[in-house]
Design a protein around this motif. Sequence first.
Motif, PDB file in Angstrom:
ATOM      1  N   ASP A  58       5.444  14.996   1.725  1.00 45.79           N
ATOM      2  CA  ASP A  58       6.728  15.541   2.172  1.00 45.79           C
ATOM      3  C   ASP A  58       7.444  16.266   1.038  1.00 45.79           C
ATOM      4  O   ASP A  58       7.977  17.357   1.231  1.00 45.79           O
ATOM      5  CB  ASP A  58       7.627  14.431   2.723  1.00 45.79           C
ATOM      6  CG  ASP A  58       7.162  13.897   4.066  1.00 45.79           C
ATOM      7  OD1 ASP A  58       6.298  14.541   4.710  1.00 45.79           O
ATOM      8  OD2 ASP A  58       7.654  12.826   4.466  1.00 45.79           O
ATOM      9  N   GLU A  59       7.465  15.663  -0.150  1.00 43.59           N
ATOM     10  CA  GLU A  59       8.147  16.276  -1.295  1.00 43.59           C
ATOM     11  C   GLU A  59       7.524  17.627  -1.651  1.00 43.59           C
ATOM     12  O   GLU A  59       8.228  18.564  -2.012  1.00 43.59           O
ATOM     13  CB  GLU A  59       8.082  15.336  -2.500  1.00 43.59           C
ATOM     14  CG  GLU A  59       8.756  15.865  -3.745  1.00 43.59           C
ATOM     15  CD  GLU A  59      10.267  16.020  -3.624  1.00 43.59           C
ATOM     16  OE1 GLU A  59      10.825  16.869  -4.351  1.00 43.59           O
ATOM     17  OE2 GLU A  59      10.893  15.310  -2.811  1.00 43.59           O
ATOM     18  N   LEU A  60       6.211  17.721  -1.534  1.00 43.11           N
ATOM     19  CA  LEU A  60       5.508  18.973  -1.854  1.00 43.11           C
ATOM     20  C   LEU A  60       5.431  19.915  -0.651  1.00 43.11           C
ATOM     21  O   LEU A  60       4.830  20.978  -0.752  1.00 43.11           O
ATOM     22  CB  LEU A  60       4.105  18.663  -2.377  1.00 43.11           C
ATOM     23  CG  LEU A  60       4.056  17.876  -3.690  1.00 43.11           C
ATOM     24  CD1 LEU A  60       2.621  17.508  -4.038  1.00 43.11           C
ATOM     25  CD2 LEU A  60       4.711  18.659  -4.819  1.00 43.11           C
ATOM     26  N   GLU A  61       6.013  19.488   0.470  1.00 43.97           N
ATOM     27  CA  GLU A  61       6.016  20.268   1.710  1.00 43.97           C
ATOM     28  C   GLU A  61       4.602  20.662   2.138  1.00 43.97           C
ATOM     29  O   GLU A  61       4.333  21.804   2.512  1.00 43.97           O
ATOM     30  CB  GLU A  61       6.918  21.495   1.570  1.00 43.97           C
ATOM     31  CG  GLU A  61       8.365  21.142   1.297  1.00 43.97           C
ATOM     32  CD  GLU A  61       9.275  22.342   1.166  1.00 43.97           C
ATOM     33  OE1 GLU A  61       8.799  23.486   1.270  1.00 43.97           O
ATOM     34  OE2 GLU A  61      10.476  22.119   0.950  1.00 43.97           O
ATOM     35  N   ILE A  62       3.712  19.710   2.091  1.00 45.68           N
ATOM     36  CA  ILE A  62       2.316  19.938   2.463  1.00 45.68           C
ATOM     37  C   ILE A  62       2.124  19.539   3.918  1.00 45.68           C
ATOM     38  O   ILE A  62       2.459  18.435   4.332  1.00 45.68           O
ATOM     39  CB  ILE A  62       1.375  19.135   1.553  1.00 45.68           C
ATOM     40  CG1 ILE A  62       1.483  19.663   0.121  1.00 45.68           C
ATOM     41  CG2 ILE A  62      -0.058  19.197   2.071  1.00 45.68           C
ATOM     42  CD1 ILE A  62       0.718  18.863  -0.883  1.00 45.68           C
ATOM     43  N   ARG A  63       1.571  20.458   4.686  1.00 41.55           N
ATOM     44  CA  ARG A  63       1.264  20.211   6.097  1.00 41.55           C
ATOM     45  C   ARG A  63      -0.226  20.522   6.310  1.00 41.55           C
ATOM     46  O   ARG A  63      -0.766  21.455   5.749  1.00 41.55           O
ATOM     47  CB  ARG A  63       2.099  21.127   7.003  1.00 41.55           C
ATOM     48  CG  ARG A  63       3.595  21.007   6.796  1.00 41.55           C
ATOM     49  CD  ARG A  63       4.117  19.659   7.301  1.00 41.55           C
ATOM     50  NE  ARG A  63       5.547  19.532   7.084  1.00 41.55           N
ATOM     51  CZ  ARG A  63       6.089  18.815   6.093  1.00 41.55           C
ATOM     52  NH1 ARG A  63       5.334  18.201   5.230  1.00 41.55           N
ATOM     53  NH2 ARG A  63       7.394  18.722   5.957  1.00 41.55           N
ATOM     54  N   GLY A  64      -0.868  19.768   7.128  1.00 40.05           N
ATOM     55  CA  GLY A  64      -2.264  20.044   7.448  1.00 40.05           C
ATOM     56  C   GLY A  64      -3.233  19.749   6.319  1.00 40.05           C
ATOM     57  O   GLY A  64      -4.250  20.402   6.201  1.00 40.05           O
ATOM     58  N   ALA A  65      -2.938  18.756   5.511  1.00 40.10           N
ATOM     59  CA  ALA A  65      -3.807  18.409   4.392  1.00 40.10           C
ATOM     60  C   ALA A  65      -5.044  17.656   4.869  1.00 40.10           C
ATOM     61  O   ALA A  65      -5.053  17.053   5.936  1.00 40.10           O
ATOM     62  CB  ALA A  65      -3.049  17.550   3.390  1.00 40.10           C
ATOM     63  N   VAL A  66      -6.071  17.703   4.057  1.00 38.55           N
ATOM     64  CA  VAL A  66      -7.257  16.884   4.267  1.00 38.55           C
ATOM     65  C   VAL A  66      -7.178  15.756   3.247  1.00 38.55           C
ATOM     66  O   VAL A  66      -7.060  15.998   2.058  1.00 38.55           O
ATOM     67  CB  VAL A  66      -8.551  17.698   4.052  1.00 38.55           C
ATOM     68  CG1 VAL A  66      -9.764  16.791   4.119  1.00 38.55           C
ATOM     69  CG2 VAL A  66      -8.641  18.818   5.069  1.00 38.55           C
ATOM     70  N   LEU A  67      -7.217  14.536   3.727  1.00 42.30           N
ATOM     71  CA  LEU A  67      -7.127  13.378   2.852  1.00 42.30           C
ATOM     72  C   LEU A  67      -8.527  12.879   2.540  1.00 42.30           C
ATOM     73  O   LEU A  67      -9.317  12.613   3.447  1.00 42.30           O
ATOM     74  CB  LEU A  67      -6.312  12.271   3.536  1.00 42.30           C
ATOM     75  CG  LEU A  67      -6.124  10.975   2.747  1.00 42.30           C
ATOM     76  CD1 LEU A  67      -5.298  11.243   1.497  1.00 42.30           C
ATOM     77  CD2 LEU A  67      -5.469   9.945   3.627  1.00 42.30           C
ATOM     78  N   ALA A  68      -8.820  12.765   1.244  1.00 41.40           N
ATOM     79  CA  ALA A  68     -10.104  12.207   0.816  1.00 41.40           C
ATOM     80  C   ALA A  68      -9.821  10.896   0.120  1.00 41.40           C
ATOM     81  O   ALA A  68      -8.915  10.810  -0.721  1.00 41.40           O
ATOM     82  CB  ALA A  68     -10.802  13.172  -0.131  1.00 41.40           C
ATOM     83  N   ALA A  69     -10.551   9.886   0.474  1.00 43.06           N
ATOM     84  CA  ALA A  69     -10.325   8.575  -0.122  1.00 43.06           C
ATOM     85  C   ALA A  69     -11.654   7.850  -0.275  1.00 43.06           C
ATOM     86  O   ALA A  69     -12.659   8.217   0.330  1.00 43.06           O
ATOM     87  CB  ALA A  69      -9.385   7.751   0.746  1.00 43.06           C
ATOM     88  N   SER A  70     -11.617   6.852  -1.091  1.00 45.35           N
ATOM     89  CA  SER A  70     -12.789   6.033  -1.335  1.00 45.35           C
ATOM     90  C   SER A  70     -12.396   4.583  -1.149  1.00 45.35           C
ATOM     91  O   SER A  70     -11.319   4.169  -1.553  1.00 45.35           O
ATOM     92  CB  SER A  70     -13.282   6.276  -2.762  1.00 45.35           C
ATOM     93  OG  SER A  70     -14.328   5.392  -3.071  1.00 45.35           O
ATOM     94  N   LEU A  71     -13.270   3.813  -0.541  1.00 48.01           N
ATOM     95  CA  LEU A  71     -12.996   2.393  -0.328  1.00 48.01           C
ATOM     96  C   LEU A  71     -13.943   1.583  -1.181  1.00 48.01           C
ATOM     97  O   LEU A  71     -15.168   1.805  -1.169  1.00 48.01           O
ATOM     98  CB  LEU A  71     -13.190   2.032   1.148  1.00 48.01           C
ATOM     99  CG  LEU A  71     -13.064   0.554   1.483  1.00 48.01           C
ATOM    100  CD1 LEU A  71     -11.650   0.059   1.190  1.00 48.01           C
ATOM    101  CD2 LEU A  71     -13.407   0.319   2.929  1.00 48.01           C
ATOM    102  N   TRP A  72     -13.371   0.697  -1.920  1.00 47.87           N
ATOM    103  CA  TRP A  72     -14.173  -0.221  -2.714  1.00 47.87           C
ATOM    104  C   TRP A  72     -13.866  -1.614  -2.235  1.00 47.87           C
ATOM    105  O   TRP A  72     -12.745  -2.100  -2.389  1.00 47.87           O
ATOM    106  CB  TRP A  72     -13.861  -0.093  -4.200  1.00 47.87           C
ATOM    107  CG  TRP A  72     -14.645  -1.016  -5.056  1.00 47.87           C
ATOM    108  CD1 TRP A  72     -15.977  -0.954  -5.301  1.00 47.87           C
ATOM    109  CD2 TRP A  72     -14.154  -2.146  -5.785  1.00 47.87           C
ATOM    110  NE1 TRP A  72     -16.358  -1.974  -6.134  1.00 47.87           N
ATOM    111  CE2 TRP A  72     -15.241  -2.731  -6.450  1.00 47.87           C
ATOM    112  CE3 TRP A  72     -12.907  -2.726  -5.921  1.00 47.87           C
ATOM    113  CZ2 TRP A  72     -15.119  -3.843  -7.252  1.00 47.87           C
ATOM    114  CZ3 TRP A  72     -12.791  -3.843  -6.714  1.00 47.87           C
ATOM    115  CH2 TRP A  72     -13.891  -4.388  -7.382  1.00 47.87           C
ATOM    116  N   ALA A  73     -14.812  -2.228  -1.612  1.00 47.08           N
ATOM    117  CA  ALA A  73     -14.600  -3.576  -1.104  1.00 47.08           C
ATOM    118  C   ALA A  73     -15.385  -4.543  -1.977  1.00 47.08           C
ATOM    119  O   ALA A  73     -16.592  -4.404  -2.139  1.00 47.08           O
ATOM    120  CB  ALA A  73     -15.062  -3.679   0.332  1.00 47.08           C
ATOM    121  N   GLY A  74     -14.688  -5.478  -2.562  1.00 48.83           N
ATOM    122  CA  GLY A  74     -15.338  -6.425  -3.447  1.00 48.83           C
ATOM    123  C   GLY A  74     -15.480  -7.777  -2.829  1.00 48.83           C
ATOM    124  O   GLY A  74     -15.052  -8.103  -1.799  1.00 48.83           O
TER     125      GLY A  74
END
Length: 74
Positions: A58-74
């Motif tokens: 919201d602060e950067l006024e970004i719309r329509g972004a693609v979110l990339a994430a990684s899950l590390w389950a221990g």
Amino acid sequence: MIHSLPLNNAMYEYQYQYFVERGIRVIGITLRGFDRSDKPYGSYNYEVFAADIKAVLDELEIRGAVLAASLWAG
């Protein structure tokens, strides 16, 4: 790009370079409580992290972004 726990956004060092060289804007977010990010008192859970990510977008006024994430389950 959102890092996996317990790391920080530096885990994407090579991916940042790849995308930036191709003219793609990349934003890395280190979640609160990790690495050099703020460590305010309170809850640290997925709802809080999601609200923090939304606040950045919201602060950067970004719309329509693609979110990339990684899950590390221990």
